[in-house]
Structure formats: C-alpha cells, structure tokens
Write a protein that holds these residues in place. Structure first.
Motif, PDB file in Angstrom:
ATOM      1  N   VAL A 106     -17.402  22.335  74.833  1.00 16.78           N
ATOM      2  CA  VAL A 106     -18.151  22.018  73.608  1.00 16.78           C
ATOM      3  C   VAL A 106     -18.130  20.516  73.336  1.00 16.78           C
ATOM      4  N   LYS A 107     -17.028  19.851  73.678  1.00 17.97           N
ATOM      5  CA  LYS A 107     -16.962  18.406  73.424  1.00 17.97           C
ATOM      6  C   LYS A 107     -17.780  17.602  74.423  1.00 17.97           C
ATOM      7  N   LYS A 108     -18.185  18.267  75.495  1.00 20.55           N
ATOM      8  CA  LYS A 108     -19.065  17.601  76.464  1.00 20.55           C
ATOM      9  C   LYS A 108     -20.522  17.981  76.220  1.00 20.55           C
ATOM     10  N   GLY A 109     -20.749  18.728  75.174  1.00 16.59           N
ATOM     11  CA  GLY A 109     -22.129  19.128  74.863  1.00 16.59           C
ATOM     12  C   GLY A 109     -22.637  20.242  75.759  1.00 16.59           C
ATOM     13  N   VAL A 110     -21.712  20.939  76.442  1.00 21.15           N
ATOM     14  CA  VAL A 110     -22.128  22.061  77.292  1.00 21.15           C
ATOM     15  C   VAL A 110     -22.056  23.336  76.450  1.00 21.15           C
ATOM     16  N   PRO A 111     -23.150  24.105  76.356  1.00 20.33           N
ATOM     17  CA  PRO A 111     -23.138  25.319  75.528  1.00 20.33           C
ATOM     18  C   PRO A 111     -22.058  26.310  75.986  1.00 20.33           C
ATOM     19  N   VAL A 112     -21.411  26.936  75.000  1.00 24.26           N
ATOM     20  CA  VAL A 112     -20.357  27.913  75.280  1.00 24.26           C
ATOM     21  C   VAL A 112     -20.859  29.312  74.930  1.00 24.26           C
ATOM     22  N   VAL A 113     -20.637  30.232  75.844  1.00 25.77           N
ATOM     23  CA  VAL A 113     -20.996  31.639  75.645  1.00 25.77           C
ATOM     24  C   VAL A 113     -19.690  32.428  75.575  1.00 25.77           C
ATOM     25  N   HIS A 114     -19.494  33.189  74.495  1.00 27.88           N
ATOM     26  CA  HIS A 114     -18.251  33.962  74.345  1.00 27.88           C
ATOM     27  C   HIS A 114     -18.544  35.452  74.385  1.00 27.88           C
ATOM     28  N   VAL A 115     -17.963  36.101  75.373  1.00 26.26           N
ATOM     29  CA  VAL A 115     -18.106  37.554  75.490  1.00 26.26           C
ATOM     30  C   VAL A 115     -16.854  38.202  74.907  1.00 26.26           C
ATOM     31  N   GLU A 116     -17.076  39.178  74.036  1.00 26.24           N
ATOM     32  CA  GLU A 116     -16.038  39.852  73.243  1.00 26.24           C
ATOM     33  C   GLU A 116     -15.703  38.984  72.012  1.00 26.24           C
ATOM     34  N   ALA A 117     -16.761  38.515  71.370  1.00 28.47           N
ATOM     35  CA  ALA A 117     -16.606  37.675  70.184  1.00 28.47           C
ATOM     36  C   ALA A 117     -16.357  38.528  68.943  1.00 28.47           C
TER      37      ALA A 117
END
Ligand code: UD1
Length: 372
Positions: A106-117
């Motif tokens: 996230v700090k590199k601006g890369v989108p994060v996808v969370h499975v089991e959120a």
C-alpha cells in the motif's frame, strides 16, 4: 503477486491460484512464500497435499517476535515488489505475513486485495485481530466469506463498494480434496499407533490447540490438558500437536497429561490427513479458526476452546459451539455431543466450492477497470 506465509494461508491460496490460471483470459500470478512457517510438516507437506506450485519467491523469514517477524517480511518483500511491479498484491487471512506484505504494497501505491476480509472477534488481544483490522483498512478490494463481515467493514468506515461477498475459498479446498483424504486408520498406523482406538463404540475425537492465549502459559494450558485427559477416558482423542504447543508442554513439564492409551499424540498433520481425521470424528475440539469452518462444512460437531469467534456463522448456522476455557462448560459440551445432542447445522451461503472462481472473475473486471 499472491502471498502465503503460514499454514492456514496455504489452503486458501491453492484454489485462488487455480482459478486465476483457469480464468479466460488467464490472470498471471507470482506466488510468494514469506517463510513464516518453514517446517516440512507446517509447510512443504501442505504444498504437496494442496497441489500448490513451488513458490516463485521464498523470503525465508522464519520465526521471531511479532515485531521482528513482521519487519523482516517487510524488508525482504519490498525489493520483490520493486523487481516485479505487480498490478496488485493479493493476501489471504490474518497472519503476520498478511499484514506485513499489505503495508509494503500500500505504501508503494500497489493495490491490495484481501481475501477473507471483515472477520472480527472484537478481541484485540489476538494478534490476528490486529492483522485483520489493519489489513482491511488499507486494502483496495475486499472479499468476504460471510455476510456479517461486510457489516463489520462498513462499521469501520470501509466503503461497501470495495467489498465483494465471494464465499469461502477454504471450503473450495476442502471440497476438491475430500476424495483424496487419507483414512484416519492409515494416519495412526503411519505413526506406529494401533487404529483400534478409532473403533471405540463412541468413535473418536480430534484435538488441535495452538492459540497463544491457550498454550503460552502453564495456567491456561494445564487445565485444558487435564480436561482433555478426562474427555479421553470417554472418547479416545487424536491430538495433532502444533510446534508451539509441543514446546510449551515440554517447557511447563506437562507431558504426563498426554495419555498414550486413550490419546494418539501426533505431530502436525498434512492437509489430507486432517480431513480424513475430521470427517470420521464424533467431535472436534479446537481453538483454530479454520477447523471451525471445516467442521461446519463437514457437518461434524465442533467445540471451540475460545471465548469468542471471528466466524459467527459457524455458530449460528453450522456445527460450532463456543465453550471457552471453563472446564464445566467444556464437560457439558462433550456430554451433549456424546448424548446425541450435537449440532448438525447447515452449510452457509456460498460455501459451495466456487468462491475462488468468483474472486478471479471479479478481480479481472476490477483490474480491467483500473483497480479503482
Ligand atoms: C501463526 C499465525 C496464526 C495461525 C497459525 C497456524 C500469526 C500472528 N499467527 O501462529 O494465526 O493460526 O500460524 O499455525 O501470524 N514454529 C516451528 N516451525 C514452523 C513454524 C513455527 O517450529 O514451521 C514454532 C516456532 O517456535 C515459532 C512458533 O512455532 O516461534 C510460533 O510460530 P509463528 O508463525 O510465530 O506463529 P503460530 O503460533 O504458528
């Protein structure tokens, strides 16, 4: 980039990788193993059972304090992100590796996808709860396993438009692996234990324990082992010991409470062994998150030795009963199941073996639309 670190991540990632590869068009993925779990029994064995490919990158971080382990994953993951420039980083579950890789991305601006959120125990003394809350706050796309999770996320100010109810990828793994499950008798024989104990009139129970709150102090662990020894007199138990628990039993001098004549004490088991043990069991006693869900999907009564659960649907609809650490409540729970009053439950919505396919389809749409 798809991240795994510790044992419960592997069964979640396996169906996701297959669904990404089978999507039309395929979604190329790099598999990163942080090395949080590294023992053959905690890692390599599960890769084979789950038909997971060899990781493209292994960060080999190993064990450490929470700070040291999280920091080490971050330090080692950052250059991998720089080198591969992924369109997104996909994390699963709630282990330290999940949060560490999320923070880097996230700090590199890369989108994060969370499975089991969105799962919440509302117990901030659990390290996993901190990992869950923080990962969800900064994730860009969030896939949930039960409807209560979306309500939890919205309460925390997360835009519902970022949330997608996809179902339970761990159940995808369970359903696609059931036919390969190893019979419980074979598992006992492999450890030199006679399978005759599985054929007692009441059947047998399966036990796992590894939560720090249950095993890291003698004050918590000793009474639990005592009540398990008592239960084993009525129902033979198969106890798969996590390395943390094994070490603490030795450190606190509690090994005498493990009773070989009515308790099969095994090292951590492979995935196919665990399914084989669970599906034939009269009951499961556990503090694991995953086993609460797997027993619900298998229709096997489960007593959870914790005060709370982040997976309430397993109690509301499934076979799970929370018994905490109160000895009398645990005894009553066992008596209920042995008396034929255990829960049968029903399988929750979208725990149908196709969650990973829904995730791949949604991810494709979302990435094509600019991951916004
Ligand atoms: C981790 C996860 C927990 C998950 C569990 C499943 C966090 C905060 N916790 O807990 O959510 O339910 O995995 O197992 O991420 N060890 C070994 N060999 C290994 C790995 C660990 O011997 O391959 C021992 C080490 O002594 C280590 C201890 O187990 O210090 C704990 O390992 P760690 O990964 O820190 O946490 P877990 O208790 O496994």
């Amino acid at each position: 980039m798809c991240i795994v670190g510790a044992r419960p991540n592997f069964m979640k990632m396996a169906p996701i990788l297959r669904a990404l590869a089978q999507h039309n068009p395929p979604l190329p993925a790099l598999l990163v193993h942080t090395g949080q779990h590294y023992d053959a029994s905690m890692s390599d064995r599960l890769f084979a059972d789950l038909r997971l490919p060899t990781p493209d990158i292994n960060l080999e971080v190993g064990s450490g304090s929470h700070a040291a382990q999280t920091a080490e994953v971050m330090k080692r993951f950052e250059p991998a992100v720089d080198a591969h420039k992924p369109a997104c980083v996909l994390v699963v579950g709630d282990v330290n590796s999940t949060l560490a890789c999320t923070l880097v991305a996230v700090k590199k601006g890369v989108p994060v996808v969370h499975v089991e959120a969105g799962l919440r125990s509302y117990d901030r003394k659990m390290p996993e709860e901190i990992n869950r809350v923080l990962t969800d706050q900064v994730a860009d796309r969030l896939y949930t396993t039960e409807r209560s999770a979306e309500a939890n996320l919205v309460r925390e100010g997360i835009d519902a438009a970022r949330v997608c109810f996809a179902g339970n990828v761990m159940i995808d793994s369970l359903l696609s692996s059931r036919e390969f499950a190893r019979p419980a008798a074979d598992t006992l024989r492999a450890h030199g234990i006679s399978p005759a104990m599985l054929e007692s009139p009441r059947g047998y129970g399966v036990v796992t324990l590894h939560r720090p709150s249950n095993v890291d102090s003698a004050a918590a662990l000793e009474p639990l082992l005592k009540v398990l020894a008592e239960v084993a007199q009525q129902l033979p138990l198969v106890f798969a010991l996590h390395p943390r628990t094994r070490a603490n039993i030795d450190r606190f001098g509690l090994a005498h409470l493990l009773q070989p004549e009515c308790m099969a004490v095994l090292p951590p088991q492979g995935y196919l062994e665990m399914i084989g043990l669970m599906q034939g069991a009269t009951m499961v006693l556990t503090d694991s998150g995953g086993l609460q869900e797997e027993t619900t999907a298998l229709g096997v009564p489960c007593l959870t030795l914790r005060e709370n659960t982040e997976r309430p649907i397993t109690v509301e609809q499934g076979t799970n009963t929370m018994v905490g650490r109160d000895i009398q409540v645990i005894r009553n729970g066992v008596a209920d199941i042995l008396g034929g009053r255990g829960k049968h439950g029903r399988v929750p919505e979208l725990w149908d073996g196709h969650a990973a396919e829904r995730i791949a389809a949604d991810l494709y749409r979302w990435l094509s639309a600019g991951a916004g």
